[in-house]
Design an enzyme around this catalytic site. Structure first.
Site, PDB file in Angstrom:
ATOM      1  N   HIS A 478       0.820  -1.216   0.000  1.00  0.00           N
ATOM      2  CA  HIS A 478       0.000   0.000   0.000  1.00  0.00           C
ATOM      3  C   HIS A 478       0.850   1.260   0.000  1.00  0.00           C
ATOM      4  O   HIS A 478       0.538   2.228  -0.676  1.00  0.00           O
ATOM      5  CB  HIS A 478      -0.904   0.018   1.225  1.00  0.00           C
ATOM      6  CG  HIS A 478      -2.106  -0.847   1.055  1.00  0.00           C
ATOM      7  ND1 HIS A 478      -3.032  -0.621   0.075  1.00  0.00           N
ATOM      8  CD2 HIS A 478      -2.512  -1.938   1.712  1.00  0.00           C
ATOM      9  CE1 HIS A 478      -3.971  -1.532   0.144  1.00  0.00           C
ATOM     10  NE2 HIS A 478      -3.682  -2.360   1.129  1.00  0.00           N
ATOM     11  N   GLU A 717      -5.821 -13.805 -16.463  1.00  0.00           N
ATOM     12  CA  GLU A 717      -5.012 -13.674 -15.241  1.00  0.00           C
ATOM     13  C   GLU A 717      -4.409 -15.006 -14.818  1.00  0.00           C
ATOM     14  O   GLU A 717      -3.635 -15.073 -13.871  1.00  0.00           O
ATOM     15  CB  GLU A 717      -5.893 -13.155 -14.091  1.00  0.00           C
ATOM     16  CG  GLU A 717      -6.452 -11.784 -14.356  1.00  0.00           C
ATOM     17  CD  GLU A 717      -7.614 -11.457 -13.443  1.00  0.00           C
ATOM     18  OE1 GLU A 717      -7.450 -10.616 -12.575  1.00  0.00           O
ATOM     19  OE2 GLU A 717      -8.692 -12.067 -13.610  1.00  0.00           O
ATOM     20  N   ASN A 740      -1.107  -8.259 -13.020  1.00  0.00           N
ATOM     21  CA  ASN A 740      -0.841  -8.374 -11.571  1.00  0.00           C
ATOM     22  C   ASN A 740      -1.044  -9.819 -11.122  1.00  0.00           C
ATOM     23  O   ASN A 740      -0.188 -10.426 -10.479  1.00  0.00           O
ATOM     24  CB  ASN A 740      -1.777  -7.466 -10.763  1.00  0.00           C
ATOM     25  CG  ASN A 740      -1.769  -6.035 -11.254  1.00  0.00           C
ATOM     26  OD1 ASN A 740      -0.827  -5.621 -11.901  1.00  0.00           O
ATOM     27  ND2 ASN A 740      -2.811  -5.295 -10.956  1.00  0.00           N
ATOM     28  N   ASP A 741      -2.206 -10.359 -11.472  1.00  0.00           N
ATOM     29  CA  ASP A 741      -2.470 -11.743 -11.073  1.00  0.00           C
ATOM     30  C   ASP A 741      -1.701 -12.731 -11.952  1.00  0.00           C
ATOM     31  O   ASP A 741      -1.206 -13.749 -11.463  1.00  0.00           O
ATOM     32  CB  ASP A 741      -3.975 -12.035 -11.136  1.00  0.00           C
ATOM     33  CG  ASP A 741      -4.670 -11.578  -9.864  1.00  0.00           C
ATOM     34  OD1 ASP A 741      -4.127 -11.854  -8.780  1.00  0.00           O
ATOM     35  OD2 ASP A 741      -5.716 -10.920  -9.956  1.00  0.00           O
ATOM     36  N   CYS A 784      -4.510  -4.530 -18.675  1.00  0.00           N
ATOM     37  CA  CYS A 784      -5.021  -3.566 -17.690  1.00  0.00           C
ATOM     38  C   CYS A 784      -4.326  -3.731 -16.342  1.00  0.00           C
ATOM     39  O   CYS A 784      -4.694  -3.084 -15.375  1.00  0.00           O
ATOM     40  CB  CYS A 784      -6.536  -3.686 -17.537  1.00  0.00           C
ATOM     41  SG  CYS A 784      -7.060  -5.271 -16.887  1.00  0.00           S
TER      42      CYS A 784
END
Ligand code: PEP
Ligand code: MG
Length: 849
Positions: A478, A717, A740-741, A784
């Site tokens: 984060h 993904e 990302n995944d 994306c």
């Protein structure tokens, strides 16, 4: 009582119903001591030796144990606690102020308290150790057999494994070894780095110098580690126990590979590795947000030390009044809530709604009935607001820290952040000193920190903070995401050596490449400054041309869209020149509520987003939650591997009503506005066909056929989905790669897990091969995931067959500008070379060649 007691050690009193029990426990605890002795007094049994406790005896023991630095009292059950509380009324007020009645377990608490006192810890440190002392046992018993180990979990304890490998002993005790390869051995500086590092973990870490067969010393004690005298050539064994044993051991071994900061990278000339470059041998430094800066190093101010004990009663002489203390705590909670809300609003404004969600979790914790009830109970039991809050937070944090799931375990950091915030408010109230607020905003230049909390990251002032360097962290944490969203360059996982940089020392940082130079030469400094100017020029050009289409040099039009998680994001995307919204993360409509949004509510949000981007398409992704992102109103069974469990479309199929309502909302809006739908985490063609059928059913429920202009696509993904892209292509209008995944699944490296952050590199040729397999399908292929926002990678992605990109709104202009530099033929050649490269580093070298 022990002989030769150190005058400055904290005293300990053991209150037990049984004298035999107290004495045996004390004897056991003293076995743990290898250095100076500790004053331990017993107040056990009645005068005649019968079972029971007696307040007068406890008071006498407290007085005997008190050497001036305070006394920690440990009790067994029931009336032992009452007697100890009564005893406080019998001792002199000056002595009473130095006493902590510690609710830690008697035997385990006594052992660790003795070690802590023996290593010079203060009263609160000793009590804190005792309070946490069940952690090791709980961690061991909570872990299923055989699961507590590191990657080496099959190795027996004390086996002669490779020097830098960890091994799991029985009941989850982990061991590893390192060799001291640096000239001055474990002298004070490396020892300090080690001690600081292990204190960050909920683990008991010990060291033994195997070469001289020394006893074990606690790695959290500077004096004990330095006194170990491990010199160059010695082999040191590390054992770790407790909930975070694995992480602690891994960190120690990682640090050992850098000589705990004493092994600097060899000095070389040039920008790639200039003299003074701080590099870690393994993971970092890792680039986490582009941007170049040179500025003086500064560190966050230390939090004022204040004991978590009984100091919160505004100097009261007697026991704190429960009513007053509860009122103080409620006041601090309310103030903290206001501060979190301010941070949340600011984050939503500058970084977007998705990033702001973390603060909703913080608000929920401030209101958490269990946490509040635990604190209230402690206050009713006579604790001050500060002590009660500290104990409640410590218990919640340690309970979360023991969970098997990494994501839930990571919530412990949220509990800690919220705990600190309230604690600061309580202290501020009692000291009437510094106003509240986040200290991160104070300095200017290059901020260096071990890590940042989300609140600290969110309140960084880009005008003052030119760059951030974190010793720990990962690019997906984060703090990195928030810092990136503020446009501040950041380098993470730089290793603990950066914490030894003197404040004010010039530091040059390139957050795009991960380069970090401490005290750069004039030449290196000039080179970084020129890079920064060039970047600023490019950004300005990108800004002025952001509304224009992105066309490659050879005439290929590439749509560059934005990823959204709120209507506000949609406005930002339109202003940034986004050609579409390539990913609408609908989770934000579902989170932070007690029941799911109905069709009307959802339709209103999707419509508002579409209207905020007039004439542009928005791609609504159906709900992507699951075991790792639970919703309160969707109770799901606990999964050992939530990322491999029921998430995304899999969860939607288990909740057909939820899916049907979401699709109805999408279809309803798509009749009037350009809205597409996309399904997350699709693994098989059958799943896609079932999802398409659900669209048709939803359309009928809305009174007709699916809107003709509404396109249907899936996220790619999962590696198998990428490899089967050609099988999916006939059934979709587009494929959108979620890097990302895809990266975490392809490399078996969980996103958000600092320990494998360096492995989870989307530029790994294995991941790129999956992108290429998708890019070869006969349909529109988009990306994306975060990788799409890296402007250095744009040409490579186009070369791999990608024809649409979707990024955070702030990156749209730069990515469009990057598209304009691309020549398709050269991009194809670059892609072939990258696919043949052996690793991500080689791919990066190709990008900068
Ligand atoms: C992805 O996995 O790359 C993606 C865009 O989806 P999310 O980050 O929402 O999981
Ligand atoms: Mg995803």
């Amino acid at each position: 009582m022990t002989a030769d007691v150190a005058a400055d050690a904290v005293g300990i009193v053991v209150v037990s119903h049984s004298r035999a029990l107290a004495r045996a426990a004390i004897a056991l605890a003293q076995e743990m001591l290898h250095g100076r002795a500790v004053r331990i007094e017993e107040a056990a049994g009645l005068e005649d030796g019968a079972i029971g406790t007696d307040a007068v005896r406890v008071a006498d023991a407290i007085v005997r144990a008190d050497g001036g630095r305070g006394v920690v009292v440990l009790m067994d059950l029931g009336s032992a606690v009452l007697s100890a509380e009564l005893a406080l009324d019998l001792v002199d007020p000056a002595v009473r102020e130095r006493v902590i009645l510690c609710p830690g377990p008697l035997v385990e608490g006594l052992c660790v308290a003795t070690v802590a006192a023996g290593t010079g810890a203060d009263r609160d440190g000793v009590a804190h150790e005792a309070l946490r002392s069940l952690g090791a046992k709980e961690g061991q018993l909570a872990a299923p057999a055989g699961s507590a180990g590191t990657p080496d979990s099959t190795r027996a304890p004390d086996s002669g494994g490779a020097p830098d490998s960890g091994g799991a002993g029985e009941h989850g005790r982990l061991t590893g070894r390192f060799e001291v390869t640096w000239p001055h051995g474990m002298h004070a500086r490396p020892a300090a780095v080690l001690v600081q590092a292990v204190r960050e973990f909920d683990a008991h870490v010990r060291l033994r110098d195997l070469t001289v067969a020394s006893g074990a010393v606690p790695a959290g004690s500077l004096s004990r580690v330095a006194a170990l005298g491990a010199v160059e050539g010695h082999t040191v064994e590390v054992t770790a126990e407790g909930p975070q044993a694995r992480e602690a051991l891994a960190r120690v071994l990682q640090l050992a590979a850098t000589g705990f900061g004493d092994l600097r990278a060899p000095a070389t000339a040039g920008a790639q590795g200039p003299a003074g470059a701080v590099t870690a041998a393994s993971a970092g430094p890792l680039p986490a947000a582009p941007g170049v800066a040179v500025g003086p190093a500064w560190f966050l101010p230390r939090q004022p030390e204040a004991p978590p004990g009984e100091d919160g009663g505004e100097g009261d002489e007697g026991a704190p009044d429960p009513g007053t203390e509860w009122g103080r705590l409620l006041g601090a909670l309310a103030d903290a809530g206001k501060e979190v809300r301010r941070t949340r609003d600011r984050t939503a404004r500058v970084a977007g709604e998705t990033e702001a969600l973390i603060f909703d979790a913080h608000l929920a914790l401030l209101d958490d009935p269990e946490l509040l009830e635990a604190a209230h109970a402690a206050i009713r039991g006579g604790r001050s607001a500060q002590a009660a809050w500290a104990a409640a937070v410590a218990a919640a944090e340690s309970a979360l820290g023991r969970l098997a799931d990494d994501h839930l375990r990571a919530r412990a950091a949220d509990v800690r952040a919220v705990g600190d915030l309230v604690d600061r408010r309580l202290r501020t109230a009692s000291a009437a000193a510094t106003p509240g607020g986040t200290p991160a905003a104070a300095g200017h230049g290059v901020l260096i920190a071990a890590d940042l909390t989300p609140a600290q990251a969110a309140t960084l002032d880009p005008q003052r903070v030119r760059a951030v360097v974190l010793a720990a962290g990962s690019p997906t944490a984060h703090s990195a995401v928030l810092t990136r969203a503020l446009g501040i360059p950041i380098v993470v996982a730089a290793g603990p050596a950066v914490l030894t940089v003197a404040p004010g020392t010039p530091v040059a940082v390139d957050g795009g490449s991960g380069e970090l130079v401490v005290d750069p030469s004039a030449t290196v400094r000039a080179e970084f400054e020129e890079r920064a100017r060039e970047l600023a020029r490019r950004r300005e050009r990108a800004r002025t041309q952001s509304a224009a289409p992105a066309v490659t040099r050879d005439g290929l039009v590439i749509h560059v869209g934005a990823n959204l998680a709120s209507v506000e994001d949609a406005r930002a995307a339109a202003a940034a020149g986004a050609d579409l919204a390539g990913l609408v993360r609908t989770e934000f409509v579902f989170l932070g509520r007690s029941r799911p949004p109905d069709v009307d509510e959802q339709a209103a949000v999707y419509q508002a987003m579409a209207l905020a981007m007039p004439g542009r398409r928005i791609v609504v992704r159906t709900l992507d939650v699951g075991g790792d992102k639970p919703l309160d109103y969707l109770p799901a069974p606990t999964e050992a591997n939530p990322f491999l469990g029921v998430r995304g479309i899999r969860l939607s199929f288990t909740r057909p009503q939820l899916l049907a309502e979401q699709l109805r909302a999408v279809v309803r809006v798509a009749h009037d506005l350009p809205v597409d739908v996309m399904f997350p985490m699709v693994t098989t063609v059958d799943e896609l066909l079932a999802a398409r059928r659900a669209v048709d059913v939803a359309a009928r429920a809305e009174g007709g056929a699916a809107p003709p202009g509404m396109r249907v696509g899936i996220m790619v993904e999962i590696p198998a989905t990428a490899l089967k892209a050609k099988a999916f292509a006939p059934h979709v209008d587009f494929l959108s790669i979620g890097t990302n995944d895809l990266t975490q699944y392809a490399l078996a490296a969980e996103r958000g897990n600092d320990a494998v952050a360096a492995l989870a590199d989307p530029l790994d040729p294995g991941v790129l091969a999956l992108v290429a397999a998708t890019g070869a399908a006969r349909t529109t292929v988009a990306v994306c995931g975060e990788l799409a926002a890296d402007e250095r990678v744009t040409g490579l992605l186009l070369g791999l067959g990608v024809r649409e990109l979707s990024v955070v709104p702030a990156a749209v202009g730069q990515v469009k500008q990057a598209v304009r530099q691309v020549d398709s033929r050269q991009a194809a050649a670059l892609a072939s070379a990258a696919l043949a490269a052996p690793d991500a580093a080689a791919v990066r070298a190709l990008l900068t060649a």
